[in-house]
Scaffold this active site. Structure first.
Site, short mmCIF file in Angstrom:
data_model
loop_
_atom_site.label_atom_id
_atom_site.label_comp_id
_atom_site.label_asym_id
_atom_site.label_seq_id
_atom_site.Cartn_x
_atom_site.Cartn_y
_atom_site.Cartn_z
CB CYS A 18 -46.57 -16.91 -38.36
SG CYS A 18 -45.79 -18.00 -39.54
NE ARG A 43 -45.66 -15.28 -31.19
CZ ARG A 43 -46.53 -16.28 -31.28
NH1 ARG A 43 -46.62 -17.00 -32.36
NH2 ARG A 43 -47.35 -16.55 -30.30
CD1 TRP A 91 -40.48 -20.22 -39.19
CD2 TRP A 91 -38.96 -18.64 -38.80
NE1 TRP A 91 -39.27 -20.83 -39.01
CE2 TRP A 91 -38.32 -19.89 -38.78
CE3 TRP A 91 -38.19 -17.48 -38.58
CZ2 TRP A 91 -36.95 -20.03 -38.54
CZ3 TRP A 91 -36.84 -17.63 -38.34
CH2 TRP A 91 -36.24 -18.89 -38.32
CG ASN A 117 -49.75 -17.87 -36.94
OD1 ASN A 117 -49.42 -17.11 -37.84
ND2 ASN A 117 -49.75 -17.53 -35.67
N GLY A 118 -49.56 -21.79 -39.18
CA GLY A 118 -49.76 -23.24 -39.22
C GLY A 118 -49.54 -23.79 -40.61
CD GLU A 503 -25.54 -29.86 -27.76
OE1 GLU A 503 -24.48 -29.76 -28.39
OE2 GLU A 503 -26.36 -28.93 -27.67
CE LYS A 507 -25.96 -26.17 -25.66
NZ LYS A 507 -26.08 -26.30 -27.00
CD GLU A 510 -23.03 -23.33 -26.43
OE1 GLU A 510 -22.99 -22.92 -27.58
OE2 GLU A 510 -23.96 -24.06 -26.01
CG HIS A 526 -6.84 -44.14 -23.61
ND1 HIS A 526 -5.83 -45.06 -23.52
CD2 HIS A 526 -7.93 -44.81 -24.06
CE1 HIS A 526 -6.27 -46.24 -23.93
NE2 HIS A 526 -7.55 -46.12 -24.26
CE LYS A 625 -29.78 -19.51 -31.94
NZ LYS A 625 -29.54 -20.69 -31.10
C1 G6P Z 1 -22.67 -20.88 -32.97
C2 G6P Z 1 -23.84 -21.07 -32.04
C3 G6P Z 1 -24.05 -22.56 -31.75
C4 G6P Z 1 -24.22 -23.31 -33.06
C5 G6P Z 1 -23.06 -23.05 -34.02
C6 G6P Z 1 -23.37 -23.59 -35.40
O1 G6P Z 1 -21.48 -21.25 -32.34
O2 G6P Z 1 -23.61 -20.38 -30.83
O3 G6P Z 1 -25.18 -22.73 -30.95
O4 G6P Z 1 -24.32 -24.68 -32.79
O5 G6P Z 1 -22.85 -21.65 -34.16
O6 G6P Z 1 -24.43 -22.84 -35.92
P1 G6P Z 1 -25.43 -23.34 -37.01
O7 G6P Z 1 -26.40 -22.20 -37.15
O8 G6P Z 1 -24.63 -23.54 -38.27
O9 G6P Z 1 -26.05 -24.59 -36.54
#
Ligand code: G6P
Length: 630
Positions: A18, A43, A91, A117-118, A503, A507, A510, A526, A625
């Protein structure tokens, strides 16, 4: 809904996201406060509010759900005069994002307005006490409880606000940064902090308070950073008066503010992604706050308490998710099956929704999502509901569509994630998975008490181990420099480290646009083994757990074909490090927790490779996002 009226609020946790801004001085406060809130917008927040004390000693409070611009529209025809005021972007952590829960909160008498905040962890018991003493509450927040606790102390002890805050905070368990304005005191702000940052700007005949220096930059260069458990009286014409909550006087240490706006927003990092990577020790601690109890050898997940039985007796627990959240779910499936012996399936939400899956009322479906808005995951929830399953959520954004569409859930409390490539959301989701597995194991009796205690204690130590990993990752930049121009990269791991391989590869692709694949290490023979040559770097997650020897054999196979090896190894590793071209160490931990550590250097590796290739790390091409369309 996660946060239905039935919801047990006691187990929500603190995040620092926040935004706080306060002003007292010779200028009109409102424009300064609004400008400050806008500077804190990075933020992330879901509602905003402001309180202004005007010349007639009226304390005007305005709040709006949504953006600061919504607040501005709302106050367009209102009295916004006053040379003192406090403002907040919220938030949500307690209750949904709406105007009632937004800050500032007024005390019962209307004499004081407070922003916070907190989290106040013991706010439920404080609230009950105050209710007995005639206080009533309009919101679901811990902040309104704190506001009235302070007023109660002020009235019953006959002390001024500064002293009342000090005394009240001695009764509070949790974290806070607060700023308060009081009727009849147009020249004074009271502030305090513990565990949540706060800075005071000292201008010429004016003072500023903010949760970080962003709102202060350009207004003054003289700042005082408030320490934990300090209370401050900020009064025009006087020096700052600082005391600890234990009633010990403290001397303000005035520093010069040298940072520019951009670097403050990113906390000195070049990109939000790196800032978020470095937030992970704090985030994991916050995700566990009030939930993990080593002292009692238990885990409490308040949000799903009424569904624990259904989880225990479920034919299947079915995770539905996309992207990184799917990888976290896969880690979760290993944890729950191993510790609680409940059958778990992990489904891509996009596949689940169209393939007519067999789901019955005896299954519990858990939707996992950072944003809470992913269209495929929402559709999967609706399908599961149609089939009569109970649907729970693991979600980061309070009040999001997924949190509203599910029967109950667990918030991850990672705070707003701004970098498109998910980092801290993953670790917070895996942390929730670990707690869920331990809780189910406890209820089902599938672990001995001593064994569970070991697991709980080890989870409790993970934030420090992530910090160690970060502190020892300096050389990852050199590895990135070495491989930044490759065209392909392979990531291999087994068991719980297989999702880490996925993952890590995600990364890299992406944000650097290098083609990368994650595989279970034993599957290499395989297919992927055909790709190995001297130009192919292979990242092995080779921690010293049950399949370690088998992974070592895979490393040998790659080495025999001239492939280049980057090995993530445990501190005590002997074998893998001898064969690898580059070694990245992580602390020893329980095998199921290794994803919480091993993922971190892979995030950093992807980050540096992307930066060195000149890519837009925070906003990679073609990605969003939050994917709210199919
Ligand atoms: C998008 C984002 C990813 C995320 C995925 C699922 O592809 O770029 O970073 O993992 O959506 O999103 P969610 O908000 O459901 O975790």
């Amino acid at each position: 809904m996660f946060f239905s009226k039935k919801c047990n609020f006691a187990f929500l946790i603190f995040i620092t996201m926040c935004g706080i801004v306060a002003y007292v001085g010779h200028q009109e406060a409102y424009p300064i406060l609004i400008e400050g809130l806008k500077r804190l917008e990075y933020r992330g927040y879901d509602s905003a509010g402001v309180a202004l004390l005007n010349k007639a000693d009226q304390l005007n409070v305005y709040k709006a759900k949504g953006k600061v611009s919504d607040l501005e529209a709302k106050v367009a025809d209102k009295d916004i005069s006053g040379h003192i005021g406090i403002a907040h972007t919220r938030w949500a952590t307690h209750g949904e994002p709406n105007e009632t829960n937004a800050h500032p909160h007024l005390s019962k008498s209307g004499n004081i307005a407070l922003i916070h905040n907190g989290i106040i962890e013991n706010y439920l018991s404080l609230r009950k006490e105050l209710e007995k003493r005639g206080f009533q509450f309009k919101s679901s927040t811990d902040t309104e409880v704190l506001t009235n606790l302070i007023e109660d102390v002020q009235q019953s002890e006959h002390v001024d606000l500064f002293e009342a805050v000090r005394i009240a905070l001695n009764h509070v368990i949790g974290a806070y940064a607060i700023a308060i304005v009081e009727k009849g005191h147009p020249d004074q702000l009271i502030a305090a902090r513990k565990g949540s940052p706060m800075v005071i700007g000292i201008g010429d005949g004016e003072y500023f308070i903010a949760s970080d220096a962003t709102p202060i930059v350009g207004r003054t260069q003289k700042v005082v950073y408030i320490e934990d458990e300090q209370v401050v009286r900020i009064k025009l014409g006087e020096e700052l008066h600082i005391k600890t909550i234990q009633d010990v006087e403290a001397i303000p240490y005035v520093q010069e503010l040298k940072m520019n706006l951009d670097s403050i927003e990113k906390a000195g990092f070049d990109h939000f992604m790196m800032k978020e990577i470095y937030e992970q020790p704090t985030i994991v601690r916050d995700t566990m706050r009030g939930r993990l109890h080593p002292e009692a050898n238990t885990v409490r997940l308040g949000g799903i308490i009424q569904y624990e039985k259904q989880l225990l007796y479920a034919d299947n627990i079915v995770f539905v998710a996309c992207g990184t959240s799917w990888h976290a779910s896969l880690v979760g499936s290993y944890m729950i099956e191993k510790l609680a012996k409940i059958r778990v399936k992990v489904e891509y939400a996009s596949e689940f929704r169209y393939r007519d899956p067999v789901v019955t009322p005896h299954d519990v479906v858990i939707a996992v999502s950072q944003s809470g808005e992913t269209a495929d995951t929402l559709a999967a929830i609706n399908l599961a509901k149609e089939k009569g399953a109970i649907v729970l959520g693991i979600c980061n954004v309070i009040g999001s569509s997924i949190s509203r569409a599910t029967d109950a859930g667990i918030y991850t409390h990672a705070g707003p994630e701004i970098g498109v490539a998910s980092t801290k959301a993953f670790t917070s989701q895996v942390t929730v998975m670990a707690m869920l597995a331990l809780r189910l194991a406890e209820l089902k009796g599938t672990m001995k008490d001593e064994e569970r205690l070991e697991f709980i204690k080890e989870l409790d130590s993970i934030p420090e181990k992530i910090q160690w990993t970060l502190d020892h990752s300096g050389h990852v930049k050199d590895i990135a420099a070495k491989y930044k121009d490759v065209r392909n990269m392979l990531y291999l791991g087994r068991l719980q480290n297989y999702p880490v391989a996925l993952e890590g590869a995600l990364k890299l692709k992406e944000i650097s646009y290098i083609h990368a694949e994650g595989y279970p290490a034993a599957e290499m023979k395989h297919g992927p083994i055909a790709l190995i040559d001297k130009d192919m770097p292979v990242v092995f997650i080779a921690t010293n757990h049950s399949t370690y020897e088998k992974v070592i054999s895979n490393i040998q196979e790659v080495k025999a074909r001239d492939g280049k090896i980057i090995a993530i190894v445990s501190q005590k590793d002997v074998l893998a490090r001898k064969m690898a071209d580059y070694v990245i160490e992580i602390p020893e931990t329980e095998c199921l927790y290794s994803p919480l550590l091993a993922t971190v250097p892979l995030q950093i590796l992807a980050y540096y490779i992307a930066v060195m290739r000149g890519c837009n790390v925070d906003q990679p091409r073609n990605l969003a996002k939050s994917v709210t369309v199919e």
